[in-house]
Design a protein around this motif. Structure first.
Motif, short mmCIF file in Angstrom:
data_model
loop_
_atom_site.label_atom_id
_atom_site.label_comp_id
_atom_site.label_asym_id
_atom_site.label_seq_id
_atom_site.Cartn_x
_atom_site.Cartn_y
_atom_site.Cartn_z
N PRO A 291 0.83 -1.21 0.00
CA PRO A 291 0.00 0.00 0.00
C PRO A 291 0.86 1.26 0.00
O PRO A 291 2.10 1.18 0.11
CB PRO A 291 -0.81 -0.14 1.29
N ASN A 292 0.22 2.39 -0.07
CA ASN A 292 0.96 3.66 -0.14
C ASN A 292 1.81 3.92 1.09
O ASN A 292 2.89 4.49 0.99
CB ASN A 292 -0.01 4.83 -0.36
N ARG A 293 1.31 3.53 2.26
CA ARG A 293 2.06 3.74 3.50
C ARG A 293 2.26 2.38 4.17
O ARG A 293 1.56 2.01 5.11
CB ARG A 293 1.31 4.71 4.43
N PRO A 294 3.21 1.60 3.69
CA PRO A 294 3.36 0.22 4.16
C PRO A 294 3.84 0.13 5.61
O PRO A 294 4.68 0.91 6.06
CB PRO A 294 4.41 -0.36 3.21
N GLU A 295 3.25 -0.81 6.31
CA GLU A 295 3.73 -1.18 7.64
C GLU A 295 4.67 -2.38 7.50
O GLU A 295 4.84 -2.92 6.40
CB GLU A 295 2.54 -1.48 8.56
N LEU A 296 5.27 -2.79 8.60
CA LEU A 296 6.25 -3.88 8.53
C LEU A 296 5.63 -5.16 7.99
O LEU A 296 6.24 -5.84 7.15
CB LEU A 296 6.88 -4.12 9.91
N LEU A 297 4.44 -5.48 8.45
CA LEU A 297 3.78 -6.71 7.99
C LEU A 297 3.51 -6.64 6.49
O LEU A 297 3.65 -7.65 5.78
CB LEU A 297 2.49 -6.93 8.75
N SER B 112 14.49 -17.14 0.59
CA SER B 112 13.24 -16.40 0.78
C SER B 112 12.90 -16.27 2.25
O SER B 112 12.56 -15.18 2.74
CB SER B 112 12.10 -17.10 0.03
N ARG B 113 13.01 -17.37 2.98
CA ARG B 113 12.72 -17.33 4.42
C ARG B 113 13.72 -16.46 5.16
O ARG B 113 13.37 -15.73 6.09
CB ARG B 113 12.74 -18.75 5.01
N ALA B 114 14.98 -16.53 4.75
CA ALA B 114 16.02 -15.74 5.42
C ALA B 114 15.77 -14.25 5.24
O ALA B 114 15.96 -13.46 6.17
CB ALA B 114 17.40 -16.11 4.88
N LEU B 115 15.32 -13.84 4.05
CA LEU B 115 15.06 -12.43 3.82
C LEU B 115 13.87 -11.95 4.64
O LEU B 115 13.93 -10.89 5.27
CB LEU B 115 14.81 -12.16 2.33
N ALA B 116 12.79 -12.73 4.65
CA ALA B 116 11.62 -12.35 5.44
C ALA B 116 11.97 -12.24 6.92
O ALA B 116 11.58 -11.28 7.60
CB ALA B 116 10.49 -13.37 5.24
N SER B 117 12.74 -13.19 7.43
CA SER B 117 13.15 -13.17 8.82
C SER B 117 14.05 -11.98 9.12
O SER B 117 13.91 -11.31 10.15
CB SER B 117 13.89 -14.48 9.16
N THR B 118 14.98 -11.69 8.21
CA THR B 118 15.91 -10.58 8.41
C THR B 118 15.18 -9.24 8.45
O THR B 118 15.46 -8.39 9.31
CB THR B 118 16.97 -10.57 7.29
N LEU B 119 14.24 -9.04 7.55
CA LEU B 119 13.46 -7.81 7.56
C LEU B 119 12.65 -7.68 8.84
O LEU B 119 12.62 -6.62 9.47
CB LEU B 119 12.53 -7.77 6.34
N ALA B 120 11.98 -8.77 9.22
CA ALA B 120 11.11 -8.73 10.40
C ALA B 120 11.89 -8.41 11.67
O ALA B 120 11.46 -7.62 12.50
CB ALA B 120 10.37 -10.06 10.55
N THR B 121 13.07 -9.01 11.81
CA THR B 121 13.84 -8.81 13.04
C THR B 121 14.64 -7.51 13.01
O THR B 121 14.65 -6.77 13.99
CB THR B 121 14.79 -10.00 13.28
N THR B 122 15.30 -7.23 11.88
CA THR B 122 16.16 -6.05 11.82
C THR B 122 15.35 -4.77 11.95
O THR B 122 15.74 -3.84 12.68
CB THR B 122 16.97 -6.02 10.51
N LEU C 161 5.56 -3.26 17.92
CA LEU C 161 5.06 -3.66 16.60
C LEU C 161 3.71 -3.03 16.30
O LEU C 161 3.44 -2.58 15.19
CB LEU C 161 4.96 -5.19 16.53
N PHE C 162 2.82 -2.96 17.30
CA PHE C 162 1.48 -2.45 17.05
C PHE C 162 1.39 -0.94 17.24
O PHE C 162 0.42 -0.32 16.84
CB PHE C 162 0.48 -3.17 17.95
#
Length: 242
Positions: free
Chosen positions: A65-71, A99-109, A117-118
């Protein structure tokens, strides 16, 4: 693996697994899903430098979306790479691990520096992502990706054997001892990925300044060099352990 049946130190077992995985790691640098994961790894922080973060992310191929959140960001990365895997003429386990490593890295970093988070706003997410595009940020961020990927790769080699090595008269007496080994594996992988920090920041800044972004060819080059450096480190550590 004979080492598992004895009392060899965890690092020796992991090093033996790393030796077996080295050829596959170098070959995997040409995996198209791995290369695409690396391209996104590099391009996402650069996109956060643009005022319209959502538009910049869509420009590099992420449906947000235009203003993306982390999720939104993590989901878009996962969906994009899953679609690439589905369309590929042949799938590899390494591509899925990347693919899993990138998703995990983004989520944690990114998630680790957000104010909850909320409670985080899209602006918080963009600011945290933008910080990854500077020298120190990209060094830590890319190291985490390759460290996670290496850990997953070594686990892939070991898990089928380790799952049968828990119980009385086995290497691992119980699940707790197996978990302790997994921690050793993560530490080993983290140490081997340290070498990524030595070149990633400078390479990133130079490439972004010269090209204005990160092509598939640039990502393939970066990914190949990173994996080669990791394999060289694994070989050095193997000699020390032996």
């Amino acid at each position: 693996m004979d080492l598992l049946s004895g009392q060899a130190a965890p690092e020796a077992v992991i090093a033996a697994s790393a030796k077996a995985a080295q050829t596959d790691l170098l070959r995997a640098s040409r995996d198209p899903i791995f290369v695409e994961a690396v391209r996104l790894l590099l391009a996402i922080p650069a996109a956060a430098r643009v005022e319209d973060f959502g538009a910049a992310l869509r420009k590099i191929g992420l449906d947000v979306p235009n203003r993306p959140e982390l999720l939104d960001l993590v989901t878009a990365v996962t969906v994009t790479l899953d679609q690439r895997r589905a369309a590929a003429p042949a799938n590899s386990d390494f591509g899925e691990m990347a693919s899993r490593a990138l998703a995990s890295t983004l989520a944690t970093t990114i998630g680790d520096v957000l104010p909850g988070l909320f409670g985080a706003t899209p602006e918080d997410v963009q600011a945290a992502t933008r910080n990854l595009s500077w020298n120190k940020g990209i060094a830590e961020y890319s190291r985490r990706f390759f460290g996670t990927l290496l850990s997953e790769t070594l686990s892939y080699w070991l898990d089928r054997t380790l799952d049968t090595a828990v119980g009385t008269d086995q290497r691992f007496v119980n699940v707790s001892s197996r978990s302790a080994f997994d921690i050793e594996l993560e530490h080993f992988s983290w140490e081997s990925s340290r070498i990524i920090k030595e070149f990633s920041g400078g390479w990133y800044g130079k490439t972004l300044h010269r090209d204005g972004g990160f092509s598939t060819e640039a990502a393939a080059c970066f990914g190949h060099v990173a994996l080669k450096k990791i394999v060289d480190d694994l070989r050095t550590r193997e000699i020390r352990i032996v």
